[in-house]
Design a protein around this motif. Structure first.
Motif, short mmCIF file in Angstrom:
data_model
loop_
_atom_site.label_atom_id
_atom_site.label_comp_id
_atom_site.label_asym_id
_atom_site.label_seq_id
_atom_site.Cartn_x
_atom_site.Cartn_y
_atom_site.Cartn_z
N ILE A 1 0.91 -1.57 -0.03
CA ILE A 1 -0.65 -0.10 -0.05
C ILE A 1 0.70 1.10 0.27
CG2 ILE A 1 -1.82 1.31 1.22
CD1 ILE A 1 -2.59 -0.80 0.21
N LEU A 2 2.25 1.64 0.70
CA LEU A 2 3.03 2.47 0.95
C LEU A 2 3.45 2.02 -0.69
CD1 LEU A 2 4.35 2.19 4.60
CD2 LEU A 2 2.42 3.79 3.34
N THR A 3 4.14 1.71 -0.78
CA THR A 3 4.81 1.54 -2.03
C THR A 3 3.49 2.08 -3.85
OG1 THR A 3 5.83 -0.34 -1.56
CG2 THR A 3 6.21 0.04 -3.93
N GLY A 4 2.94 1.90 -3.63
CA GLY A 4 1.56 2.40 -4.06
C GLY A 4 1.16 3.46 -4.03
N ALA A 5 1.55 3.65 -3.24
CA ALA A 5 1.00 5.31 -2.69
C ALA A 5 2.31 5.99 -3.10
CB ALA A 5 1.03 6.02 -0.98
N ALA A 6 3.08 5.65 -3.04
CA ALA A 6 4.46 6.57 -3.10
C ALA A 6 4.41 6.69 -5.51
CB ALA A 6 6.09 5.68 -2.71
N VAL A 7 4.16 5.52 -5.34
CA VAL A 7 4.62 5.55 -6.78
C VAL A 7 3.09 6.60 -7.61
CG1 VAL A 7 3.68 4.01 -9.05
CG2 VAL A 7 5.24 3.38 -6.82
N ALA A 8 2.14 6.31 -6.67
CA ALA A 8 1.32 7.57 -7.55
C ALA A 8 1.38 9.01 -7.59
CB ALA A 8 0.02 7.30 -6.57
N ALA A 9 1.89 8.91 -6.01
CA ALA A 9 2.41 11.11 -5.75
C ALA A 9 3.56 10.85 -6.34
CB ALA A 9 3.10 10.70 -3.73
N ALA A 10 4.33 10.18 -6.85
CA ALA A 10 5.68 9.99 -7.89
C ALA A 10 5.28 11.37 -9.05
CB ALA A 10 6.75 9.10 -7.45
N LEU A 11 4.29 9.92 -10.07
CA LEU A 11 3.49 10.65 -10.54
C LEU A 11 3.18 11.55 -10.99
CD1 LEU A 11 1.99 6.46 -12.24
CD2 LEU A 11 4.01 8.06 -12.88
#
Length: 168
Positions: free
Chosen positions: A47-57
Motif C-alpha cells: 500500500i505504501l509503495t503504491g501510494a509512493a508511486v502514485a505521488a511520484a507520478l
C-alpha cells in the motif's frame, strides 16, 4: 503517455464501480481488488509503495504541466531537398523584432508594437503622417510579405493590424 495510462486505469475502475452499483455482478479482478484493499492494513508495504508511486507520478505530471516546452519557438520551413530529418525554430521575440523592423520601414509610421502568437501576428502602429487607411494596407502587406518570405515559417501567421493617428 503516463497521463493516458492513468486515464485508462481510472476509466476501468470507474466503469467497474458503476457496473456493480447498477446491480450487475462484479468481475473477478474487481472482487479480488476490493478484498485486498479491505483486508490489508494501511501501513502495509504494498500500500505504501503504491501510494509512493502514485505521488511520484502526480508530481511528475505537475512538473510537466508547468514547464514551458516549445511554446516560445516557431517552427521554420524545411527545404524539400534536405538530406535528412531537420528541425529549425525561431524564437517569438526574434520574430517580433524582425516584423517590427519591417513595420518601421513603412513610410509614415512613427512607432510599432508587434506581438507574435502561434497563428496570428498583432501589429499596433502609430501613424505620424499620411492617410491611415493607406498605411494600414501597406503595413499589412509588409508584415505578410516579411512573415511569409523572410521568416520562412512553416505556418505563416495571419496579420492583425491596427493603425491609429499618433497622439503628438
Amino acid at each position: 503517455m503516463t497521463a493516458s495510462l492513468i486515464v485508462l486505469a481510472a476509466g476501468a475502475l470507474l466503469f467497474e464501480a458503476v457496473w456493480t452499483r447498477t446491480g450487475h455482478r462484479a468481475t473477478a479482478w474487481w472482487t479480488r481488488l476490493t478484498a485486498e484493499f479491505a483486508t490489508r492494513p494501511v501501513d502495509d508495504v504494498w500500500i505504501l509503495t503504491g501510494a509512493a508511486v502514485a505521488a511520484a507520478l502526480g508530481l511528475m505530471l505537475l512538473v510537466l504541466a508547468l514547464t514551458p516546452g516549445l511554446r516560445r519557438q516557431l517552427p521554420l520551413r524545411v527545404p524539400a531537398d534536405s538530406p535528412g530529418p531537420m528541425r529549425a525554430v525561431l524564437d517569438r521575440k526574434g520574430a517580433a523584432l524582425l516584423l517590427r523592423d519591417a513595420a518601421m520601414r513603412v513610410p509614415g509610421i512613427s512607432a510599432a508594437r508587434v506581438q507574435v502568437r502561434r497563428r496570428q501576428v498583432k501589429v499596433r502602429a502609430d501613424v505620424r503622417f499620411r492617410d491611415t487607411a493607406e498605411v494600414e494596407d501597406e503595413l499589412t502587406d509588409a508584415v505578410r510579405r516579411e512573415g511569409r518570405d523572410q521568416l520562412a515559417l512553416a505556418r505563416p501567421p495571419r496579420p492583425a493590424v491596427r493603425v491609429r493617428r499618433s497622439p503628438t
